[in-house]
Design an enzyme around this catalytic site. Structure first.
Site, PDB file in Angstrom:
ATOM      1  N   ASN A   1       0.931  -1.265   0.042  1.00  0.00           N
ATOM      2  CA  ASN A   1      -0.125   0.121  -0.012  1.00  0.00           C
ATOM      3  C   ASN A   1       1.007   1.321   0.068  1.00  0.00           C
ATOM      4  OD1 ASN A   1       0.523   0.998   2.881  1.00  0.00           O
ATOM      5  ND2 ASN A   1      -0.326  -1.109   3.292  1.00  0.00           N
TER       6      ASN A   1
ATOM      7  N   ASP B   1      -5.522  -9.801  12.982  1.00  0.00           N
ATOM      8  CA  ASP B   1      -5.714  -8.288  13.487  1.00  0.00           C
ATOM      9  C   ASP B   1      -4.998  -7.876  14.533  1.00  0.00           C
ATOM     10  OD1 ASP B   1      -6.791  -5.901  14.308  1.00  0.00           O
ATOM     11  OD2 ASP B   1      -8.928  -6.386  13.693  1.00  0.00           O
TER      12      ASP B   1
END
Ligand code: FMN
Length: 398
Positions: free
Chosen positions: A208, A305
């Site tokens: 990203n 997560d």
């Protein structure tokens, strides 16, 4: 200021050793006492006499100097300081430190010390980029050795690139950060930063646009307030700050393992842009076109997560857990929901729509969401956001 601080300065045998004489002067100007140690090779570049004259101190040179052992043994010498600084840190000294060799005074002191060690590497660009040096650097940073530089520039050998020793004033700044007596002294703070790279095959990955600039600035600001910072970073565009323990990772799963290994912490700031998914059917060898015109089908699996995992720890949860929410729509509503869902204490929300120029840029406009409500901060430089956030964290941990 460094008044009352004692620095053990190990000077390695590199062309930059002459800059260490200026470093001694600058450290003393700020009130530090500098005890110099010369390696045999460094005496080819600076003399014991000039070093001693500038330090106003005896220079230590030989492990087997019995007078020295009678006056002050090597163990005591390595521990009497508040900080050990190696400048210039040669490729050779870095390799010795990595291997744990102790075959001269400098390397023995580095093995025997119980204090933090800051190195200022300096060498020819090829030596710096050599895989052995880069491997050693990663190991040393993982061991908690602090680094400053090297800088990019023209070198004495006529080449250009990374390898120049940082300027003495930049080293002094790193020394001050390492010895900072701020409100976070004694607190361990974990910071994640940068993007993650999720492999598709050995040469391709999904990434990203995170540059790591905001997380790096936060780690630097926390260290400046005296925190003992573990900085876990994905492959970022910016260099890690000096004065922190650096752990470099590639994937989300590696980042999770590094976070688990770094706990316990008083506070954790999760500024990294962690990939939500990884490629489950990543190929062990480079994928090739097979001439059929058919594109490969990538299957995705959800990554762990990290923020939720640490926020919801039953035992050993940091007192303060700060998450980041990079959103493109309904920033505040989404970030508020994220705080609840993850169970963290604060969410720092920012709008990363392309028109804001925030992702990869030098400024940030954030809102800090906590159980006290939403605090909207003006658009600031990422350094200013970091300083403000570090101050807020210091307040919360006080
Ligand atoms: C003129 C000259 C300049 C050198 N400059 C460097 C340097 O900048 N960095 C480095 O790592 N080694 C440099 N070296 C090589 C080191 O001096 C050599 O590796 C030495 O063994 C280092 O010893 P030490 O690490 O104990 O100080 C240089 C050698 C010479 C002859």
């Amino acid at each position: 200021m460094l008044a009352g601080k004692r620095i053990l300065l190990i000077v390695g045998g590199g062309i930059a050793a002459f800059k260490s004489l200026d470093l001694i002067r600058r450290l003393r100007e700020r009130g530090a006492t500098v005890t110099p140690v010369l390696t045999k090779a460094s005496e080819e570049f600076v003399t014991p006499l000039s070093t001693s004259a500038l330090a106003g101190q005896k220079v230590y040179r030989d492990l087997f100097d019995l007078t020295d052992e009678a006056e002050m043994g090597h163990i005591e010498l390595s521990r009497a300081a508040n900080l050990v600084v190696v400048a210039p840190a040669t490729a050779d000294l870095m390799a010795k430190m990595t291997a744990g060799l102790a075959n001269d005074l400098a390397s023995t002191l580095l093995m025997a010390t119980d204090k933090r060690v800051l190195i200022a590497p300096a060498m020819n660009v090829r030596m710096w980029e050599h895989p052995a040096t880069q491997r050693n650097l990663a190991t040393l940073q993982g061991d908690g050795i602090l680094t400053v530089g090297p800088d990019v520039g023209d070198m004495a050998c006529g080449e250009h690139g990374p390898g120049r020793m940082s300027e003495p004033l930049a080293i002094v700044d790193a020394v001050e950060a390492a010895l900072a007596d701020g409100p976070l002294k004694g607190k361990h703070v974990l910071v994640t930063s940068g993007p993650t790279h999720e492999p598709i095959d050995p040469v391709r990955y999904i990434a990203n646009r995170s540059s790591g600039a905001q997380g790096t600035a936060i780690a630097r600001s926390l260290a400046a307030l005296g925190a003992d910072v573990t900085f876990i970073t994905g492959p970022a565009d910016v260099s890690p700050p000096s004065g922190v323990k650096v752990v470099k990772v590639q994937t989300a799963r590696e980042m999770k393992d590094a976070v688990d290994a770094a706990l316990p912490a008083d506070a954790a700031v999760f500024a990294a842009a962690v990939a939500d998914w990884r490629v489950e059917n990543a190929s062990g060898s480079k994928m090739k076109k097979d001439g059929s015109g058919k594109a490969p089908a990538l299957e995705f699996a959800e990554n762990p997560d990290i923020l939720a995992g640490v926020s919801q720890l039953k035992k050993g949860r940091p007192k303060l857990v700060v998450g980041f929410a990079a959103e493109t729509d309904d920033v505040e509503a989404n970030a508020t929901a994220k705080r609840k869902r993850k169970g963290c204490d604060w969410i720092v929300a920012n709008d990363v729509s392309p028109e804001t120029g925030i992702m990869g840029g030098s400024e940030n406009a954030v809102s800090v969401i906590s159980d006290q409500g939403t605090e909207v901060w003006p658009r600031l430089s990422k350094d200013q956001v970091a300083a403000k956030l570090a101050k807020r964290i210091a307040g919360a941990l006080a």
